[in-house]
Write a protein that holds these residues in place. Structure first.
Motif, PDB file in Angstrom:
ATOM      1  N   UNK A  86       0.805  -1.217   0.000  1.00 41.24           N
ATOM      2  CA  UNK A  86       0.000   0.000   0.000  1.00 41.24           C
ATOM      3  C   UNK A  86       0.839   1.268   0.000  1.00 41.24           C
ATOM      4  N   UNK A  87       1.884   1.291   0.805  1.00 40.19           N
ATOM      5  CA  UNK A  87       2.621   2.552   0.970  1.00 40.19           C
ATOM      6  C   UNK A  87       4.018   2.270   1.513  1.00 40.19           C
ATOM      7  N   UNK A  88       5.013   2.953   0.942  1.00 44.32           N
ATOM      8  CA  UNK A  88       6.378   2.821   1.425  1.00 44.32           C
ATOM      9  C   UNK A  88       6.571   3.620   2.703  1.00 44.32           C
ATOM     10  N   UNK A  89       7.266   3.027   3.647  1.00 44.14           N
ATOM     11  CA  UNK A  89       7.630   3.680   4.902  1.00 44.14           C
ATOM     12  C   UNK A  89       9.148   3.793   4.967  1.00 44.14           C
ATOM     13  N   UNK A  90       9.677   4.193   6.115  1.00 44.91           N
ATOM     14  CA  UNK A  90      11.125   4.328   6.281  1.00 44.91           C
ATOM     15  C   UNK A  90      11.776   2.974   6.539  1.00 44.91           C
ATOM     16  N   UNK A  91      13.096   2.905   6.313  1.00 42.10           N
ATOM     17  CA  UNK A  91      13.922   1.748   6.675  1.00 42.10           C
ATOM     18  C   UNK A  91      13.471   0.456   5.986  1.00 42.10           C
ATOM     19  N   UNK A  92      13.217   0.542   4.680  1.00 38.85           N
ATOM     20  CA  UNK A  92      12.817  -0.615   3.882  1.00 38.85           C
ATOM     21  C   UNK A  92      11.504  -1.239   4.353  1.00 38.85           C
ATOM     22  N   UNK A  93      10.656  -0.448   4.962  1.00 38.56           N
ATOM     23  CA  UNK A  93       9.361  -0.936   5.434  1.00 38.56           C
ATOM     24  C   UNK A  93       8.243  -0.489   4.491  1.00 38.56           C
ATOM     25  N   UNK A  94       7.230  -1.330   4.392  1.00 35.22           N
ATOM     26  CA  UNK A  94       6.037  -1.023   3.600  1.00 35.22           C
ATOM     27  C   UNK A  94       4.799  -1.401   4.405  1.00 35.22           C
ATOM     28  N   UNK A  95       3.763  -0.568   4.259  1.00 35.14           N
ATOM     29  CA  UNK A  95       2.441  -0.938   4.750  1.00 35.14           C
ATOM     30  C   UNK A  95       1.813  -1.846   3.706  1.00 35.14           C
ATOM     31  N   UNK A  96       1.260  -2.982   4.136  1.00 33.14           N
ATOM     32  CA  UNK A  96       0.697  -3.945   3.193  1.00 33.14           C
ATOM     33  C   UNK A  96      -0.500  -4.658   3.806  1.00 33.14           C
ATOM     34  N   UNK A  97      -1.426  -5.043   2.953  1.00 39.35           N
ATOM     35  CA  UNK A  97      -2.490  -5.956   3.356  1.00 39.35           C
ATOM     36  C   UNK A  97      -1.962  -7.373   3.181  1.00 39.35           C
ATOM     37  N   UNK A  98      -2.189  -8.216   4.176  1.00 37.01           N
ATOM     38  CA  UNK A  98      -1.651  -9.575   4.171  1.00 37.01           C
ATOM     39  C   UNK A  98      -2.797 -10.574   4.310  1.00 37.01           C
ATOM     40  N   UNK A  99      -2.811 -11.583   3.451  1.00 34.16           N
ATOM     41  CA  UNK A  99      -3.778 -12.679   3.555  1.00 34.16           C
ATOM     42  C   UNK A  99      -3.014 -13.980   3.817  1.00 34.16           C
ATOM     43  N   UNK A 100      -3.453 -14.768   4.804  1.00 36.77           N
ATOM     44  CA  UNK A 100      -4.501 -14.480   5.803  1.00 36.77           C
ATOM     45  C   UNK A 100      -3.918 -13.659   6.953  1.00 36.77           C
ATOM     46  N   UNK A 101      -4.459 -12.485   7.204  1.00 36.74           N
ATOM     47  CA  UNK A 101      -3.858 -11.526   8.123  1.00 36.74           C
ATOM     48  C   UNK A 101      -3.780 -11.981   9.566  1.00 36.74           C
ATOM     49  N   UNK A 102      -4.761 -12.757  10.040  1.00 40.14           N
ATOM     50  CA  UNK A 102      -4.793 -13.134  11.459  1.00 40.14           C
ATOM     51  C   UNK A 102      -3.612 -14.023  11.851  1.00 40.14           C
ATOM     52  N   UNK A 103      -2.959 -14.589  10.869  1.00 41.88           N
ATOM     53  CA  UNK A 103      -1.863 -15.502  11.167  1.00 41.88           C
ATOM     54  C   UNK A 103      -0.493 -14.814  11.163  1.00 41.88           C
ATOM     55  N   UNK A 104      -0.488 -13.509  11.165  1.00 43.72           N
ATOM     56  CA  UNK A 104       0.790 -12.813  11.015  1.00 43.72           C
ATOM     57  C   UNK A 104       1.006 -11.800  12.142  1.00 43.72           C
ATOM     58  N   UNK A 105       1.386 -12.273  13.308  1.00 44.57           N
ATOM     59  CA  UNK A 105       1.752 -11.366  14.403  1.00 44.57           C
ATOM     60  C   UNK A 105       3.138 -10.784  14.133  1.00 44.57           C
ATOM     61  N   UNK A 106       3.539  -9.868  14.961  1.00 46.07           N
ATOM     62  CA  UNK A 106       4.893  -9.305  14.834  1.00 46.07           C
ATOM     63  C   UNK A 106       5.926 -10.419  14.947  1.00 46.07           C
ATOM     64  N   UNK A 107       6.944 -10.344  14.100  1.00 43.44           N
ATOM     65  CA  UNK A 107       7.988 -11.346  14.071  1.00 43.44           C
ATOM     66  C   UNK A 107       7.798 -12.408  13.014  1.00 43.44           C
ATOM     67  N   UNK A 108       6.588 -12.531  12.478  1.00 44.76           N
ATOM     68  CA  UNK A 108       6.342 -13.527  11.431  1.00 44.76           C
ATOM     69  C   UNK A 108       7.138 -13.169  10.177  1.00 44.76           C
ATOM     70  N   UNK A 109       7.656 -14.183   9.492  1.00 43.45           N
ATOM     71  CA  UNK A 109       8.494 -13.978   8.314  1.00 43.45           C
ATOM     72  C   UNK A 109       7.794 -14.513   7.068  1.00 43.45           C
ATOM     73  N   UNK A 110       7.981 -13.806   5.957  1.00 41.56           N
ATOM     74  CA  UNK A 110       7.418 -14.202   4.671  1.00 41.56           C
ATOM     75  C   UNK A 110       8.553 -14.248   3.658  1.00 41.56           C
ATOM     76  N   UNK A 111       8.604 -15.312   2.862  1.00 39.56           N
ATOM     77  CA  UNK A 111       9.647 -15.491   1.863  1.00 39.56           C
ATOM     78  C   UNK A 111       9.030 -15.422   0.469  1.00 39.56           C
ATOM     79  N   UNK A 112       9.801 -14.861  -0.466  1.00 41.36           N
ATOM     80  CA  UNK A 112       9.324 -14.681  -1.829  1.00 41.36           C
ATOM     81  C   UNK A 112      10.360 -15.231  -2.801  1.00 41.36           C
ATOM     82  N   UNK A 113       9.891 -16.031  -3.751  1.00 43.04           N
ATOM     83  CA  UNK A 113      10.758 -16.576  -4.790  1.00 43.04           C
ATOM     84  C   UNK A 113      10.316 -16.051  -6.150  1.00 43.04           C
ATOM     85  N   UNK A 114      11.263 -15.995  -7.056  1.00 41.57           N
ATOM     86  CA  UNK A 114      10.950 -15.643  -8.435  1.00 41.57           C
ATOM     87  C   UNK A 114      12.030 -16.222  -9.330  1.00 41.57           C
TER      88      UNK A 114
END
Length: 364
Positions: A86-114
């Protein structure tokens, strides 16, 4: 109770078959419903737009460009994750909508491949960590681990996808069809769809006929497409979106007004940017001045328009803030009757659908 202020007053029934899945080819072959008086309308084709505009009119176009804001990843457990930036923040941070959101407390990690990323970034794997929550949007603050001297902007073409709306389920068009031909400033997560009807040839034809053009920027975000949920629409809070109205555009608008020309906004986003800038200028006692910043302006019936005389727009979802904005221009009852006529005539609706031109003579 004023029905114009009730969410339940902005409903209509749309057959599924009228939700456009692909854009018209060519772009300007889409249909156009022309609202040219307080009582009548005309049915035409978008490439004949010049028949309804006049020399001295000014079209205001939103030059935002949709970014590949949708990313698909997974948790360390292998569970699939979908995020929408949704929006870029400071320090390589972004505001984002996450699905499924309830499963992502602080500290949760997400990996992306391409596959593309592996070719260009060696063994680097993109990773994001949830570092916070945004109560306003219900989103998460994600901090990305990036290669040296890289930003996420530079990696989005490798990892991300252009986020089409959820009601487009059978689209086979190239991603550039969900961009306007004049999209130059990356930052949107949805297209300013009224502009999708224009071709370079049509813009050139209009210019040669004395119909001027200028550009603003509104980076379409969650504020534009998030539905209104409060029955009392005055209780709805619009999320802020970034806008830029340049001094050159201000000068063109003021010159157009001075000569008796009409300012025609191409899309609800251009309308919001212009009216948002006008509202900011009022704080210093001016009609309009250059502005760069955010707006949370919510336009609904009863709004007093400051700048725009007419509007080019698409057909919008029930209950949306966009439907309410157009209602503020020509009246809710009339707009819904026009929608019923469009449905009866098999107009195509929503992002890839047909267009509507509302001229000043039709304003309430």
């Amino acid at each position: 109770m004023n029905e114009d202020l009730l969410l339940s007053s902005y409903t209509y029934q749309l057959p599924q078959k009228l939700i456009a899945q692909t854009p018209a080819v060519p772009r300007d072959s889409s249909r156009l419903l022309i609202v040219d008086s307080l009582t009548s309308c005309v049915h035409g084709v978008f490439h004949d737009l010049d028949k309804w505009l006049k020399p001295g009119d000014l079209l205001v176009l939103n030059n935002t460009r949709v970014i590949p804001a949708r990313l698909y990843g997974y948790k360390i457990t292998g569970s699939q994750v979908e995020i929408l930036l949704l929006e870029e923040k400071a320090n390589n941070c972004w505001l984002a909508l996450v699905k499924p959101g309830k499963r992502f407390p602080e500290g949760a990690e997400i990996f992306f491949d391409s596959a593309n990323a592996s070719q260009s970034q060696g063994n680097f794997q993109l990773k994001a960590t949830v570092v916070g929550r945004d109560e306003t949007t219900g989103g998460r603050i994600l901090q990305f681990e990036l290669p040296p001297n890289k930003t996420l902007w530079q990696l989005l073409e490798l990892y991300g996808q252009v986020p089409l709306p959820p009601y487009i389920t059978d689209n086979k068009s190239a991603n550039d069809r969900y961009q306007t031909v004049y999209a130059t400033k990356p930052g949107a997560i949805a297209a300013p769809t009224a502009g999708l009807h224009f071709t370079p040839e049509l813009l050139s034809k209009l210019q040669h006929q004395g119909i001027e053009q200028t550009q603003i920027t509104l980076h379409v975000g969650i504020g534009t497409f998030r539905p209104v949920e409060s029955e009392q629409i005055t209780q709805h809070t619009m999320h802020q979106e970034w806008i830029e109205v340049s001094q050159a555009t201000v000068a063109k608008i003021l010159a157009t007004k001075a000569k008796g020309g009409r300012v025609i906004a191409v899309g609800t986003t251009a309308s919001r940017a212009l009216e948002g800038a006008a509202r900011e200028a009022q704080k210093s006692g001016k009609t309009l001045q250059a502005f760069q910043g955010k707006t949370d302006l919510f336009i609904y019936p009863g709004y007093q328009w400051e700048l725009i005389d007419g509007l080019i727009t698409n057909f919008h979802l029930p209950g949306s803030s966009l439907l309410m904005m157009v209602s503020a221009l020509i009246g809710r009852n009339r707009l819904l009757k026009l929608y019923q006529e469009a449905i009866a005539l098999n107009y195509r609706f929503y992002s890839f659908g047909d267009g509507m031109l509302i001229l000043p003579e039709a304003k309430i």
